[in-house]
Design a protein around this motif. Sequence first.
Motif, PDB file in Angstrom:
ATOM      1  N   VAL A 390     102.985  38.472  50.179  1.00 49.67           N
ATOM      2  CA  VAL A 390     104.231  38.392  50.662  1.00 49.67           C
ATOM      3  C   VAL A 390     105.193  37.735  49.614  1.00 49.67           C
ATOM      4  CG1 VAL A 390     103.867  36.093  51.444  1.00 49.67           C
ATOM      5  CG2 VAL A 390     105.364  37.523  52.790  1.00 49.67           C
ATOM      6  N   SER A 393     107.299  40.745  48.162  1.00 54.57           N
ATOM      7  CA  SER A 393     107.562  41.876  49.276  1.00 54.57           C
ATOM      8  C   SER A 393     108.443  41.221  50.372  1.00 54.57           C
ATOM      9  CB  SER A 393     106.268  42.281  49.747  1.00 54.57           C
ATOM     10  OG  SER A 393     105.374  42.812  49.010  1.00 54.57           O
ATOM     11  N   LYS A 397     107.038  44.020  56.445  1.00 57.25           N
ATOM     12  CA  LYS A 397     106.347  43.300  57.582  1.00 57.25           C
ATOM     13  C   LYS A 397     105.033  42.565  57.167  1.00 57.25           C
ATOM     14  CE  LYS A 397     107.120  44.885  61.703  1.00 57.25           C
ATOM     15  NZ  LYS A 397     107.024  45.207  63.035  1.00 57.25           N
ATOM     16  N   ARG A 398     104.814  41.323  57.664  1.00 56.65           N
ATOM     17  CA  ARG A 398     103.517  40.612  57.493  1.00 56.65           C
ATOM     18  C   ARG A 398     102.389  41.277  58.180  1.00 56.65           C
ATOM     19  NH1 ARG A 398     104.229  35.136  55.357  1.00 56.65           N
ATOM     20  NH2 ARG A 398     106.383  34.568  55.242  1.00 56.65           N
ATOM     21  N   THR A 406     101.429  41.613  53.139  1.00 53.72           N
ATOM     22  CA  THR A 406     102.249  42.373  53.978  1.00 53.72           C
ATOM     23  C   THR A 406     101.927  43.759  53.861  1.00 53.72           C
ATOM     24  OG1 THR A 406     103.689  42.960  52.133  1.00 53.72           O
ATOM     25  CG2 THR A 406     104.484  41.039  53.098  1.00 53.72           C
ATOM     26  N   LEU A 425     110.128  45.089  57.706  1.00 51.42           N
ATOM     27  CA  LEU A 425     110.496  43.860  58.407  1.00 51.42           C
ATOM     28  C   LEU A 425     111.598  43.848  59.447  1.00 51.42           C
ATOM     29  CD1 LEU A 425     109.874  40.706  58.675  1.00 51.42           C
ATOM     30  CD2 LEU A 425     111.307  40.243  56.762  1.00 51.42           C
TER      31      LEU A 425
END
Length: 500
Positions: A390, A393, A397-398, A406, A425
């Motif tokens: 993460v 990035s 989205k996680r 991510t 995300l």
Amino acid sequence: MQENNVNSVEQEEEQLIEQARIRREKLAKLVSEGKNPYEQVKYPVDNDSKNIKENFELYEGKTVVLAGRMMSRRIMGKASFSHISDKSGYIQIYVTRQDIGEENYMSYKKDLDIGDIVGFKGYVFKTQTGEVSVHVTELTLLTKSLLPLPEKYNGLQNQDLKYRLRHLDLIMNDDVKATFRTRSKILKEIRAYLDGLGYLEVDTPTLLPLEIGADARPFKTHHNALDLDMYMRIETELFLKRLIVGGLDKVYEVGRIFRNEGMDAYHNPEFTSIEMYQAYSDYFDMMDLIEDLYKTVTLNVCGTLDISYQGTEIHMGDWTRMTMAEAVKKYSGADYDEWATDEDARAVAKSLGVELEHENATKGWVLIELFDAFVEDKLVQPTIIYDYPVENSPLAKRKPSNPAFTERFEYFICGHEYGNAFSELNDPIDQKQRMVKQVEAKRAKGNTSAQVDEDFINALEYGLPPTGGLGLGLDRFVMLLTDSSTIRDVILFPTMKPKK
């Protein structure tokens, strides 16, 4: 030896100056005779060299009208030959005093030069040696070339000049023309592929009122009427996602991108990206899309999925997928799953001789730096690396199963990255927090102009559906399919430092 080289260059420059002077004298003579070659408005071209040569049986004995640049000339008394370059190749013309008249033939011999643009009418035939040619009945000087072309056999050799004088490079080098024709075909095939999947091509702004917090450094300018500093875009992503919010479920843009950064074989400050976004999709859908797009375009452009790039055989039909952690373990032996703490990760990096950029690097940053150090240059065949930490990035989205990572991937060929993709995300709260961290990091380095794009956050608050997004570098793809060693070879006018 050096003095001899200097003298040779000076002599060559003197010869060029003399040739240019003579050409201007010829132009003055033509104008004084009422034959100004620049007054011609149009010319009724009805064919081209490639079509005539490929369909000789159809055109033999038929009258055609062509035009192009004179690249050679052989004077043979009352008859002469020239080779003319047009949009599709070369064709030989046969010019005689009997057919075009004494005055015109003398002008062809004395007033015309290599590099001049001529129009001609005549009938198609083959010479005794079997070369498809045009027997000229009318010859018209359309444009006088006032500067001599490079010598035929040595051509335009200086690489710096080739980029600065691309017009001359195109005149002299057929392989350069072929590269840019291939570039156009690649772009056409990409558009056809995406259009066939129902994507809508759109355009988004190039000038932006703020500098976002992303790592790339923008070019800054000023809008006089608004008295406002503005920034050239470093990506098309944030506006394209707004369109997904607005209900355009599949969009893409072929966009010029501007990044105020260094230049090398794979980077130019101004380049072309293609970004695409699809609602109700994730990064696995985008993996499938990019693999199929590359296979389809490569096959349609090259006629095969097995290509050669700079001496390396690339099998575009075979793609590998690995997580970043799997790739780091494979090539360095370091196992992310065994790192209990950030300190453990830093210790592993130290044991492997990797000097970390950040003294207090997290596990995620350590994984990224080990990937850069041990993995990227090993990815020769097409490889998708997915599940990025993460930390690097901010727009992805996680992973629900492991929030430290991510749903992001990049794909690599010949040890270089060619594109980047996410499950986008769509949580506006999480997105704002990440953007704030980006801006804070920039300001900690002294950049006080970076801002959070509040308009984008506002758009997310209306609701971005689950979306897959992907961006690919067009220039690098063209490099790959044309076997070009540097990005400057596939950009018509690459950025160059001006010469005094």
